[in-house]
Design a protein around this motif. Structure first.
Motif, PDB file in Angstrom:
ATOM      1  N   ILE A  62      12.370 -27.285 -66.002  1.00  0.00           N
ATOM      2  CA  ILE A  62      11.062 -27.191 -65.515  1.00  0.00           C
ATOM      3  C   ILE A  62      10.449 -25.897 -66.123  1.00  0.00           C
ATOM      4  O   ILE A  62       8.990 -25.952 -66.437  1.00  0.00           O
ATOM      5  CB  ILE A  62      11.145 -27.129 -64.029  1.00  0.00           C
ATOM      6  CG1 ILE A  62      11.612 -28.491 -63.612  1.00  0.00           C
ATOM      7  CG2 ILE A  62       9.683 -26.748 -63.488  1.00  0.00           C
ATOM      8  CD1 ILE A  62      11.926 -28.538 -62.034  1.00  0.00           C
ATOM      9  N   PRO A  63      10.952 -24.766 -66.128  1.00  0.00           N
ATOM     10  CA  PRO A  63      10.210 -23.544 -66.513  1.00  0.00           C
ATOM     11  C   PRO A  63       9.724 -23.685 -67.945  1.00  0.00           C
ATOM     12  O   PRO A  63       8.614 -23.085 -68.351  1.00  0.00           O
ATOM     13  CB  PRO A  63      11.063 -22.406 -66.239  1.00  0.00           C
ATOM     14  CG  PRO A  63      11.907 -22.714 -65.047  1.00  0.00           C
ATOM     15  CD  PRO A  63      12.214 -24.140 -65.213  1.00  0.00           C
ATOM     16  N   VAL A  64      10.779 -24.273 -68.736  1.00  0.00           N
ATOM     17  CA  VAL A  64      10.569 -24.059 -70.072  1.00  0.00           C
ATOM     18  C   VAL A  64       9.394 -24.913 -70.524  1.00  0.00           C
ATOM     19  O   VAL A  64       8.402 -24.726 -71.175  1.00  0.00           O
ATOM     20  CB  VAL A  64      11.771 -24.536 -70.889  1.00  0.00           C
ATOM     21  CG1 VAL A  64      11.677 -24.849 -72.312  1.00  0.00           C
ATOM     22  CG2 VAL A  64      12.934 -23.647 -70.772  1.00  0.00           C
ATOM     23  N   TYR A 121      -1.409 -27.645 -61.610  1.00  0.00           N
ATOM     24  CA  TYR A 121      -1.453 -26.411 -62.311  1.00  0.00           C
ATOM     25  C   TYR A 121      -1.378 -26.358 -63.742  1.00  0.00           C
ATOM     26  O   TYR A 121      -2.445 -25.696 -64.403  1.00  0.00           O
ATOM     27  CB  TYR A 121      -0.357 -25.450 -61.754  1.00  0.00           C
ATOM     28  CG  TYR A 121      -0.140 -24.044 -62.464  1.00  0.00           C
ATOM     29  CD1 TYR A 121      -1.135 -23.052 -61.832  1.00  0.00           C
ATOM     30  CD2 TYR A 121       0.655 -23.712 -63.425  1.00  0.00           C
ATOM     31  CE1 TYR A 121      -1.018 -21.763 -62.493  1.00  0.00           C
ATOM     32  CE2 TYR A 121       0.742 -22.456 -63.817  1.00  0.00           C
ATOM     33  CZ  TYR A 121      -0.177 -21.476 -63.460  1.00  0.00           C
ATOM     34  OH  TYR A 121       0.118 -20.329 -63.864  1.00  0.00           O
ATOM     35  N   VAL A 122      -0.467 -27.144 -64.314  1.00  0.00           N
ATOM     36  CA  VAL A 122      -0.427 -27.483 -65.743  1.00  0.00           C
ATOM     37  C   VAL A 122      -1.468 -28.160 -66.389  1.00  0.00           C
ATOM     38  O   VAL A 122      -2.024 -27.755 -67.343  1.00  0.00           O
ATOM     39  CB  VAL A 122       1.233 -28.143 -66.059  1.00  0.00           C
ATOM     40  CG1 VAL A 122       1.055 -28.601 -67.302  1.00  0.00           C
ATOM     41  CG2 VAL A 122       2.176 -27.152 -65.836  1.00  0.00           C
ATOM     42  N   ALA A 177       6.127 -23.572 -69.419  1.00  0.00           N
ATOM     43  CA  ALA A 177       5.800 -22.664 -70.371  1.00  0.00           C
ATOM     44  C   ALA A 177       4.947 -23.107 -71.755  1.00  0.00           C
ATOM     45  O   ALA A 177       4.066 -22.845 -72.134  1.00  0.00           O
ATOM     46  CB  ALA A 177       6.915 -21.514 -70.524  1.00  0.00           C
ATOM     47  N   ILE A 178       5.680 -24.174 -72.241  1.00  0.00           N
ATOM     48  CA  ILE A 178       5.420 -24.874 -73.233  1.00  0.00           C
ATOM     49  C   ILE A 178       4.178 -25.432 -73.013  1.00  0.00           C
ATOM     50  O   ILE A 178       3.166 -25.267 -73.679  1.00  0.00           O
ATOM     51  CB  ILE A 178       6.427 -25.884 -73.815  1.00  0.00           C
ATOM     52  CG1 ILE A 178       7.698 -25.185 -74.525  1.00  0.00           C
ATOM     53  CG2 ILE A 178       5.677 -26.921 -74.903  1.00  0.00           C
ATOM     54  CD1 ILE A 178       8.684 -26.150 -74.585  1.00  0.00           C
ATOM     55  N   LEU A 179       3.842 -26.208 -72.193  1.00  0.00           N
ATOM     56  CA  LEU A 179       2.867 -27.062 -71.677  1.00  0.00           C
ATOM     57  C   LEU A 179       1.691 -25.995 -71.345  1.00  0.00           C
ATOM     58  O   LEU A 179       0.228 -26.355 -71.778  1.00  0.00           O
ATOM     59  CB  LEU A 179       2.918 -27.996 -70.689  1.00  0.00           C
ATOM     60  CG  LEU A 179       3.623 -29.161 -70.863  1.00  0.00           C
ATOM     61  CD1 LEU A 179       3.862 -29.877 -69.527  1.00  0.00           C
ATOM     62  CD2 LEU A 179       3.059 -30.012 -72.217  1.00  0.00           C
ATOM     63  N   PHE A 180       1.804 -24.665 -70.959  1.00  0.00           N
ATOM     64  CA  PHE A 180       0.846 -23.937 -70.613  1.00  0.00           C
ATOM     65  C   PHE A 180       0.147 -23.173 -71.900  1.00  0.00           C
ATOM     66  O   PHE A 180      -1.048 -22.997 -71.785  1.00  0.00           O
ATOM     67  CB  PHE A 180       1.511 -22.463 -69.839  1.00  0.00           C
ATOM     68  CG  PHE A 180       0.613 -21.702 -69.421  1.00  0.00           C
ATOM     69  CD1 PHE A 180       0.018 -20.619 -69.758  1.00  0.00           C
ATOM     70  CD2 PHE A 180      -0.025 -21.911 -68.022  1.00  0.00           C
ATOM     71  CE1 PHE A 180      -0.744 -19.772 -69.139  1.00  0.00           C
ATOM     72  CE2 PHE A 180      -0.397 -21.065 -67.208  1.00  0.00           C
ATOM     73  CZ  PHE A 180      -1.113 -19.943 -67.946  1.00  0.00           C
ATOM     74  N   GLY A 181       0.934 -23.419 -73.057  1.00  0.00           N
ATOM     75  CA  GLY A 181       0.211 -23.085 -74.445  1.00  0.00           C
ATOM     76  C   GLY A 181      -0.451 -24.139 -74.964  1.00  0.00           C
ATOM     77  O   GLY A 181      -1.303 -24.178 -76.101  1.00  0.00           O
ATOM     78  N   VAL A 182      -0.321 -25.336 -74.486  1.00  0.00           N
ATOM     79  CA  VAL A 182      -1.239 -26.331 -75.219  1.00  0.00           C
ATOM     80  C   VAL A 182      -2.299 -26.720 -74.486  1.00  0.00           C
ATOM     81  O   VAL A 182      -2.343 -26.814 -73.413  1.00  0.00           O
ATOM     82  CB  VAL A 182      -0.297 -27.724 -74.944  1.00  0.00           C
ATOM     83  CG1 VAL A 182      -0.853 -29.027 -75.323  1.00  0.00           C
ATOM     84  CG2 VAL A 182       1.277 -27.590 -75.498  1.00  0.00           C
ATOM     85  N   LYS A 183      -3.300 -26.801 -75.531  1.00  0.00           N
ATOM     86  CA  LYS A 183      -4.882 -27.105 -74.967  1.00  0.00           C
ATOM     87  C   LYS A 183      -5.204 -28.483 -75.657  1.00  0.00           C
ATOM     88  O   LYS A 183      -5.040 -28.800 -76.727  1.00  0.00           O
ATOM     89  CB  LYS A 183      -5.746 -25.999 -75.685  1.00  0.00           C
ATOM     90  CG  LYS A 183      -5.507 -24.846 -75.034  1.00  0.00           C
ATOM     91  CD  LYS A 183      -5.742 -24.494 -73.528  1.00  0.00           C
ATOM     92  CE  LYS A 183      -5.641 -23.164 -73.018  1.00  0.00           C
ATOM     93  NZ  LYS A 183      -5.241 -23.217 -71.644  1.00  0.00           N
TER      94      LYS A 183
END
Length: 178
Positions: free
Chosen positions: A24-26, A93-94, A29-35
Protein backbone atom coordinates in the motif's frame (compact mmCIF):
# COMPACT_ATOMS: atom_id res chain seq x y z
CA UNK A 1 3.33 -27.42 22.15
CA UNK A 2 -0.01 -27.39 20.37
CA UNK A 3 -1.14 -24.08 18.93
CA UNK A 4 -4.70 -23.03 19.50
CA UNK A 5 -6.94 -22.39 16.50
CA UNK A 6 -6.78 -18.60 17.02
CA UNK A 7 -3.00 -18.61 16.53
CA UNK A 8 -3.34 -20.75 13.42
CA UNK A 9 -6.05 -18.43 12.04
CA UNK A 10 -3.88 -15.37 12.78
CA UNK A 11 -0.84 -16.92 11.10
CA UNK A 12 -2.63 -17.72 7.86
CA UNK A 13 -3.26 -13.98 7.44
CA UNK A 14 0.30 -12.87 8.32
CA UNK A 15 1.69 -13.00 4.77
CA UNK A 16 -1.25 -10.98 3.49
CA UNK A 17 -0.83 -8.43 6.29
CA UNK A 18 2.89 -8.05 5.58
CA UNK A 19 2.28 -7.82 1.83
CA UNK A 20 -0.43 -5.17 2.17
CA UNK A 21 1.56 -3.22 4.78
CA UNK A 22 4.41 -2.90 2.29
CA UNK A 23 2.43 -2.77 -0.95
CA UNK A 24 0.00 0.00 0.00
CA UNK A 25 2.62 2.66 0.89
CA UNK A 26 4.83 1.69 -2.06
CA UNK A 27 1.97 1.86 -4.57
CA UNK A 28 0.76 5.16 -3.11
CA UNK A 29 4.29 6.61 -3.30
CA UNK A 30 4.64 5.49 -6.92
CA UNK A 31 1.21 6.77 -7.92
CA UNK A 32 1.82 10.04 -6.08
CA UNK A 33 4.57 10.72 -8.61
CA UNK A 34 2.42 9.84 -11.64
CA UNK A 35 0.61 12.67 -13.37
CA UNK A 36 -2.18 11.81 -15.78
CA UNK A 37 -1.87 14.19 -18.74
CA UNK A 38 -4.82 15.92 -20.36
CA UNK A 39 -7.18 15.15 -17.49
CA UNK A 40 -9.22 17.74 -15.67
CA UNK A 41 -7.71 18.20 -12.19
CA UNK A 42 -9.90 16.65 -9.49
CA UNK A 43 -9.74 19.78 -7.35
CA UNK A 44 -13.12 19.05 -5.78
CA UNK A 45 -11.73 16.01 -3.93
CA UNK A 46 -9.76 17.49 -0.97
CA UNK A 47 -12.81 18.65 1.01
CA UNK A 48 -14.47 15.30 0.31
CA UNK A 49 -11.55 13.17 1.47
CA UNK A 50 -10.99 15.47 4.45
CA UNK A 51 -14.64 14.94 5.38
CA UNK A 52 -14.15 11.20 5.02
CA UNK A 53 -11.29 11.47 7.53
CA UNK A 54 -13.62 13.31 9.90
CA UNK A 55 -16.34 10.68 9.51
CA UNK A 56 -13.72 7.96 10.05
CA UNK A 57 -12.74 9.56 13.36
CA UNK A 58 -16.38 9.65 14.46
CA UNK A 59 -16.95 6.05 13.37
CA UNK A 60 -13.89 4.90 15.33
CA UNK A 61 -15.17 6.64 18.47
CA UNK A 62 -18.65 5.19 17.98
CA UNK A 63 -17.15 1.72 17.53
CA UNK A 64 -15.33 2.00 20.86
CA UNK A 65 -18.54 3.11 22.58
CA UNK A 66 -20.42 0.18 21.06
CA UNK A 67 -17.91 -2.43 22.22
CA UNK A 68 -17.83 -0.88 25.70
CA UNK A 69 -21.63 -1.29 25.77
CA UNK A 70 -21.16 -4.93 24.77
CA UNK A 71 -22.61 -4.50 21.29
CA UNK A 72 -20.13 -6.58 19.32
CA UNK A 73 -22.20 -6.67 16.11
CA UNK A 74 -22.44 -2.86 15.91
CA UNK A 75 -18.74 -2.58 16.78
CA UNK A 76 -17.79 -4.98 13.99
CA UNK A 77 -19.98 -3.17 11.45
CA UNK A 78 -18.57 0.21 12.42
CA UNK A 79 -14.99 -1.08 12.16
CA UNK A 80 -15.65 -2.50 8.70
CA UNK A 81 -17.15 0.85 7.74
CA UNK A 82 -14.05 2.65 9.08
CA UNK A 83 -11.84 0.44 6.91
CA UNK A 84 -14.01 1.13 3.85
CA UNK A 85 -13.85 4.86 4.58
CA UNK A 86 -10.06 4.69 4.86
CA UNK A 87 -9.81 2.90 1.52
CA UNK A 88 -12.12 5.50 -0.08
CA UNK A 89 -9.96 8.27 1.35
CA UNK A 90 -6.83 6.68 -0.07
CA UNK A 91 -8.33 6.22 -3.55
CA UNK A 92 -9.51 9.84 -3.66
CA UNK A 93 -6.23 11.16 -2.26
CA UNK A 94 -4.20 9.33 -4.91
CA UNK A 95 -6.64 10.36 -7.69
CA UNK A 96 -6.33 14.00 -6.64
CA UNK A 97 -2.53 13.90 -6.62
CA UNK A 98 -2.41 12.10 -9.98
CA UNK A 99 -4.41 14.91 -11.60
CA UNK A 100 -3.36 17.99 -9.62
CA UNK A 101 -0.17 19.67 -8.50
CA UNK A 102 0.51 19.58 -4.77
CA UNK A 103 -0.57 22.68 -2.92
CA UNK A 104 2.16 24.57 -1.11
CA UNK A 105 1.53 25.76 2.43
CA UNK A 106 1.75 29.55 2.22
CA UNK A 107 1.97 30.73 5.82
CA UNK A 108 5.21 31.77 7.49
CA UNK A 109 6.45 31.74 11.06
CA UNK A 110 5.60 29.26 13.80
CA UNK A 111 2.38 28.09 12.10
CA UNK A 112 4.47 26.77 9.20
CA UNK A 113 6.44 24.52 11.55
CA UNK A 114 3.28 23.40 13.32
CA UNK A 115 1.70 22.54 9.97
CA UNK A 116 4.70 20.53 8.79
CA UNK A 117 4.94 18.72 12.13
CA UNK A 118 1.28 17.72 11.91
CA UNK A 119 1.63 16.78 8.23
CA UNK A 120 4.78 14.72 8.79
CA UNK A 121 3.36 12.83 11.79
CA UNK A 122 0.10 12.30 9.87
CA UNK A 123 1.94 10.79 6.90
CA UNK A 124 4.29 8.63 8.97
CA UNK A 125 1.55 7.32 11.23
CA UNK A 126 -0.74 6.66 8.25
CA UNK A 127 1.92 4.22 7.04
CA UNK A 128 2.64 2.75 10.47
CA UNK A 129 -1.06 2.22 11.27
CA UNK A 130 -1.68 -0.06 8.26
CA UNK A 131 -0.33 -3.28 9.81
CA UNK A 132 -1.90 -2.38 13.16
CA UNK A 133 -5.35 -2.02 11.55
CA UNK A 134 -4.94 -5.25 9.61
CA UNK A 135 -3.69 -7.26 12.60
CA UNK A 136 -6.42 -5.85 14.84
CA UNK A 137 -9.05 -6.66 12.25
CA UNK A 138 -7.79 -10.22 11.74
CA UNK A 139 -7.71 -10.86 15.46
CA UNK A 140 -11.30 -9.66 15.67
CA UNK A 141 -12.65 -11.73 12.78
CA UNK A 142 -10.78 -14.83 13.97
CA UNK A 143 -12.30 -14.38 17.42
CA UNK A 144 -8.91 -13.97 19.10
CA UNK A 145 -10.50 -11.45 21.44
CA UNK A 146 -7.78 -11.09 24.09
CA UNK A 147 -5.09 -10.37 21.50
CA UNK A 148 -7.56 -8.18 19.60
CA UNK A 149 -8.20 -6.04 22.70
CA UNK A 150 -4.49 -5.77 23.42
CA UNK A 151 -3.52 -4.46 19.98
CA UNK A 152 -6.69 -2.38 19.60
CA UNK A 153 -5.48 -0.26 22.53
CA UNK A 154 -2.54 0.74 20.31
CA UNK A 155 -4.36 0.81 16.97
CA UNK A 156 -7.27 3.01 18.07
CA UNK A 157 -5.27 6.10 19.12
CA UNK A 158 -2.95 5.81 16.11
CA UNK A 159 -5.82 5.51 13.64
CA UNK A 160 -7.80 8.24 15.39
CA UNK A 161 -4.76 10.56 15.24
CA UNK A 162 -4.37 9.91 11.51
CA UNK A 163 -8.07 10.57 10.86
CA UNK A 164 -8.19 13.77 12.95
CA UNK A 165 -4.91 15.18 11.65
CA UNK A 166 -6.12 14.53 8.10
CA UNK A 167 -8.89 17.04 8.78
CA UNK A 168 -6.52 19.46 10.52
CA UNK A 169 -4.05 19.35 7.61
CA UNK A 170 -6.88 20.06 5.16
CA UNK A 171 -8.18 22.99 7.23
CA UNK A 172 -4.70 24.46 7.52
CA UNK A 173 -3.86 24.16 3.80
CA UNK A 174 -7.29 24.89 2.33
CA UNK A 175 -6.72 28.67 2.04
CA UNK A 176 -3.83 27.94 -0.33
CA UNK A 177 -5.71 25.79 -2.83
CA UNK A 178 -5.84 27.55 -6.21
Amino acid sequence: MIENSNSIDDKKYNKLIVALSILIPVVVAILFGVKIPNVEPLTFLPPIYASINGVTALVLILAVFQIKKGNRVAHERLMKFAIILSVLFLVMYVAYHMTSDSTKFGAEGAIKYIYYFILLTHILLSIIVIPFVLITYVRGITNNIEKHKKIAKITFPLWLYVAVTGVVVYIMISPYYI
